[in-house]
Scaffold this active site. Structure first.
Site, mmCIF file in Angstrom:
data_model
loop_
_atom_site.group_PDB
_atom_site.id
_atom_site.type_symbol
_atom_site.label_atom_id
_atom_site.label_comp_id
_atom_site.label_asym_id
_atom_site.label_seq_id
_atom_site.Cartn_x
_atom_site.Cartn_y
_atom_site.Cartn_z
ATOM 1 C CE1 TYR A 34 -3.108 3.042 0.486
ATOM 2 C CE2 TYR A 34 -1.928 3.412 2.540
ATOM 3 C CZ TYR A 34 -2.801 3.846 1.561
ATOM 4 O OH TYR A 34 -3.356 5.095 1.648
ATOM 5 N N PRO A 62 0.553 14.797 3.083
ATOM 6 C CG PRO A 62 -1.373 15.367 1.896
ATOM 7 C CD PRO A 62 0.072 15.744 2.082
ATOM 8 C CB ALA A 101 -4.266 7.376 3.996
ATOM 9 C CB SER A 124 -4.188 11.965 5.335
ATOM 10 O OG SER A 124 -5.202 11.288 4.628
ATOM 11 C CD GLN A 145 -5.989 14.886 1.933
ATOM 12 O OE1 GLN A 145 -5.991 14.076 2.868
ATOM 13 N NE2 GLN A 145 -6.788 14.766 0.890
ATOM 14 C CE LYS A 155 -0.426 15.908 -1.763
ATOM 15 N NZ LYS A 155 -1.103 14.694 -2.231
ATOM 16 C CG HIS A 160 -2.188 11.170 -4.982
ATOM 17 N ND1 HIS A 160 -3.297 11.937 -4.688
ATOM 18 C CD2 HIS A 160 -2.150 10.227 -4.004
ATOM 19 C CE1 HIS A 160 -3.891 11.451 -3.599
ATOM 20 N NE2 HIS A 160 -3.208 10.426 -3.161
ATOM 21 N NE ARG A 206 -0.380 6.283 -2.772
ATOM 22 C CZ ARG A 206 -0.116 5.138 -2.154
ATOM 23 N NH1 ARG A 206 1.007 4.499 -2.410
ATOM 24 N NH2 ARG A 206 -0.963 4.635 -1.277
ATOM 25 C CB ILE A 214 11.667 15.053 -2.679
ATOM 26 C CG1 ILE A 214 11.352 16.004 -3.834
ATOM 27 C CG2 ILE A 214 12.692 15.675 -1.719
ATOM 28 C CD1 ILE A 214 10.289 16.980 -3.554
HETATM 29 C C1 LIG Z 1 0.794 5.617 1.514
HETATM 30 C C2 LIG Z 1 0.393 6.935 0.919
HETATM 31 C C3 LIG Z 1 -0.800 7.516 1.298
HETATM 32 C C4 LIG Z 1 -1.160 8.746 0.759
HETATM 33 N N1 LIG Z 1 -2.320 9.336 1.188
HETATM 34 C C5 LIG Z 1 -2.650 10.548 0.717
HETATM 35 C C6 LIG Z 1 -3.791 11.220 1.222
HETATM 36 O O1 LIG Z 1 -4.494 10.730 2.097
HETATM 37 N N2 LIG Z 1 -4.082 12.437 0.707
HETATM 38 C C7 LIG Z 1 -3.310 13.027 -0.262
HETATM 39 O O2 LIG Z 1 -3.617 14.125 -0.700
HETATM 40 N N3 LIG Z 1 -2.211 12.409 -0.741
HETATM 41 C C8 LIG Z 1 -1.855 11.208 -0.272
HETATM 42 N N4 LIG Z 1 -0.721 10.602 -0.723
HETATM 43 C C9 LIG Z 1 0.160 11.309 -1.681
HETATM 44 C C10 LIG Z 1 1.218 12.140 -0.932
HETATM 45 O O3 LIG Z 1 0.606 13.224 -0.262
HETATM 46 C C11 LIG Z 1 2.282 12.720 -1.856
HETATM 47 O O4 LIG Z 1 1.678 13.425 -2.910
HETATM 48 C C12 LIG Z 1 3.247 11.675 -2.430
HETATM 49 O O5 LIG Z 1 3.427 10.583 -1.557
HETATM 50 C C13 LIG Z 1 4.594 12.346 -2.691
HETATM 51 O O6 LIG Z 1 5.461 11.486 -3.316
HETATM 52 P P1 LIG Z 1 6.644 10.664 -2.568
HETATM 53 O O7 LIG Z 1 5.972 9.610 -1.761
HETATM 54 O O8 LIG Z 1 7.396 10.119 -3.738
HETATM 55 O O9 LIG Z 1 7.462 11.634 -1.738
HETATM 56 C C14 LIG Z 1 -0.331 9.378 -0.195
HETATM 57 C C15 LIG Z 1 0.868 8.780 -0.570
HETATM 58 C C16 LIG Z 1 1.249 7.570 -0.017
HETATM 59 C C17 LIG Z 1 2.560 6.973 -0.419
#
Ligand SMILES: Cc1cc2nc3c(=O)[nH]c(=O)nc-3n(C[C@H](O)[C@H](O)[C@H](O)COP(=O)(O)O)c2cc1C
Length: 364
Positions: free
Chosen positions: A24, A77, A79, A106, A131, A235, A259, A262, A293
């Site tokens: 996840y 943020p 989760a 989050s 968020q 965002k 994201h 994702r 990053i």
């Molecule tokens: C496990 C996980 C959960 C995430 N949950 C959220 C979330 O709840 N809300 C959101 O806006 N972005 C969420 N994101 C995206 C992150 O805020 C962020 O955009 C992203 O992880 C940045 O990239 P990096 O993991 O390569 O640093 C999530 C990312 C991951 C890896």
């Protein structure tokens, strides 16, 4: 042996996480092209360091939406942080506050809005944003926003790149759901909602399909602004015209983000989208960057291309999984030291010295 960089934390974290949690946290959507490209984009960009500058004294401080930070860094943020460690978001918030970096909580946190806000009792200047995922149920969304405002969060960070959830196939294969005893704490407290167990599907994917509002448009920003006086941060922007639209709607900061790879696989690497957005915004809002990053030099490159600060995602989860609050603190201090070193080696005394001329081909 203590890890000495963020990549080593990632390797070590694998030993501390269940397969479902690791998948996840680490996965991207579909073929994970964008996930990989977020990293590759940093590797493509080369630096043009400046020599013979007095760098004996470096200053990494900045401010975001008027709030001071010790370094140009916020925790993205994310989760369900209690999947990594029982202290989850509280550990993350405490480590962030004591390092003087920001934290964005989050909507899908496993600790409540109020529990995380309580960290500010010991760190009154901590930068905390909330968020928001806008649910179909407007009263639920309103309740979340009101709680964040009452609890003292300083901005609402609306995620706009997830009208539906991207398809992360490892989660689908695992039928991702939360283990017994873990909940989406803020939803459970307002409406008894939780992540379902969905046969043949990720429970989170199913949750988004059932509960989130895929019909959201720019017009809904006015509604959000009418129910909450907090500054709005958006965002998930990847185009200059969307950034301009956001500015016209009164948005105060934009997070250039896909994201973490994702959502839409094949989307542009966030670093590659940055320059266009910085130019389009033209200083009318603050521009932040996330995605891939992992090094101080990555922060330097993001700032050189016009970001005011960056958000860091997954490495925080690796730090949490390995050593709870101590792991997150160590991740933050590794990034601080690397950024400081990268500044020294490229002739930058302050963040203002990090300009587009540091990037090749020369920009600006
Ligand atoms: C496990 C996980 C959960 C995430 N949950 C959220 C979330 O709840 N809300 C959101 O806006 N972005 C969420 N994101 C995206 C992150 O805020 C962020 O955009 C992203 O992880 C940045 O990239 P990096 O993991 O390569 O640093 C999530 C990312 C991951 C890896």
């Amino acid at each position: 042996m203590q890890p000495i960089n963020l990549f080593e934390y990632e390797q070590l974290a694998k030993q501390h996480l269940s397969q479902m949690a690791l998948d996840y946290y680490s996965s991207g959507a579909w073929d994970e092209i964008t996930l990989r490209d977020n990293r590759a984009a940093f590797e493509r960009i080369k630096l043009r360091p400046r020599m013979l500058v007095d760098v004996s004294d470096r200053n990494l401080t900045t401010s975001i939406l008027g709030q001071p930070l010790e370094l140009p860094l916020l925790i993205a943020p994310m989760a369900f942080q209690c999947l990594a460690h029982p202290d989850g978001e509280i550990a993350t918030a405490t480590a962030a506050a004591s390092a003087g970096v920001g934290m964005i909580l989050s909507t899908l946190a496993t600790k409540t809005i109020e529990e995380v806000a309580a960290v500010r009792q010991n760190f009154p200047n901590a930068l905390q944003w909330f968020q928001l995922y806008i649910h179909k149920d407007k009263s639920l969304t309103r309740a979340l926003v009101e709680r964040a405002y009452t609890a003292g969060y300083k901005a609402l960070c609306l995620t706009v790149d997830a009208p539906v959830l991207g398809q992360r196939e490892r989660d689908r294969r695992n039928e991702f759901s939360l283990p017994l005893g873990l909940h989406a704490a803020n939803l459970a407290t307002v409406s008894d909602l939780d992540i379902p167990h969905a046969p043949g599907e990720s429970g989170l994917f199913t949750y988004f399909a059932q509960q989130l509002n895929p019909a959201l448009t720019w017009k809904d920003l006015a509604w959000l602004q009418s129910i909450c006086p907090l500054p709005l941060v958006i965002k998930g922007i990847l185009r200059g015209d969307d950034a301009v639209r956001a500015v016209e709607c009164g948005v105060k900061a934009i997070v250039v983000s896909n994201h973490g790879g994702r959502q839409l696989d094949g989307a542009i690497a966030s670093l590659d989208a940055l320059a266009e957005i910085v130019a389009a915004v033209d200083s009318r809002a603050e521009v932040l960057l996330d995605g891939g990053i992992r090094r101080g030099t990555d922060i330097l490159k993001g700032l050189a291309l016009g970001a005011k600060a960056v958000l860091i995602g997954r490495p925080i989860l690796w730090g949490l999984a390995v050593a709870g609050i101590g792991g997150v603190s160590h991740i933050l201090s590794l990034l601080e030291h690397e950024l400081s070193l990268a500044m020294a080696l490229s002739g930058c005394q302050t963040l203002q010295d990090i300009d587009p001329s540091l990037i090749t081909p020369p920009q600006g």
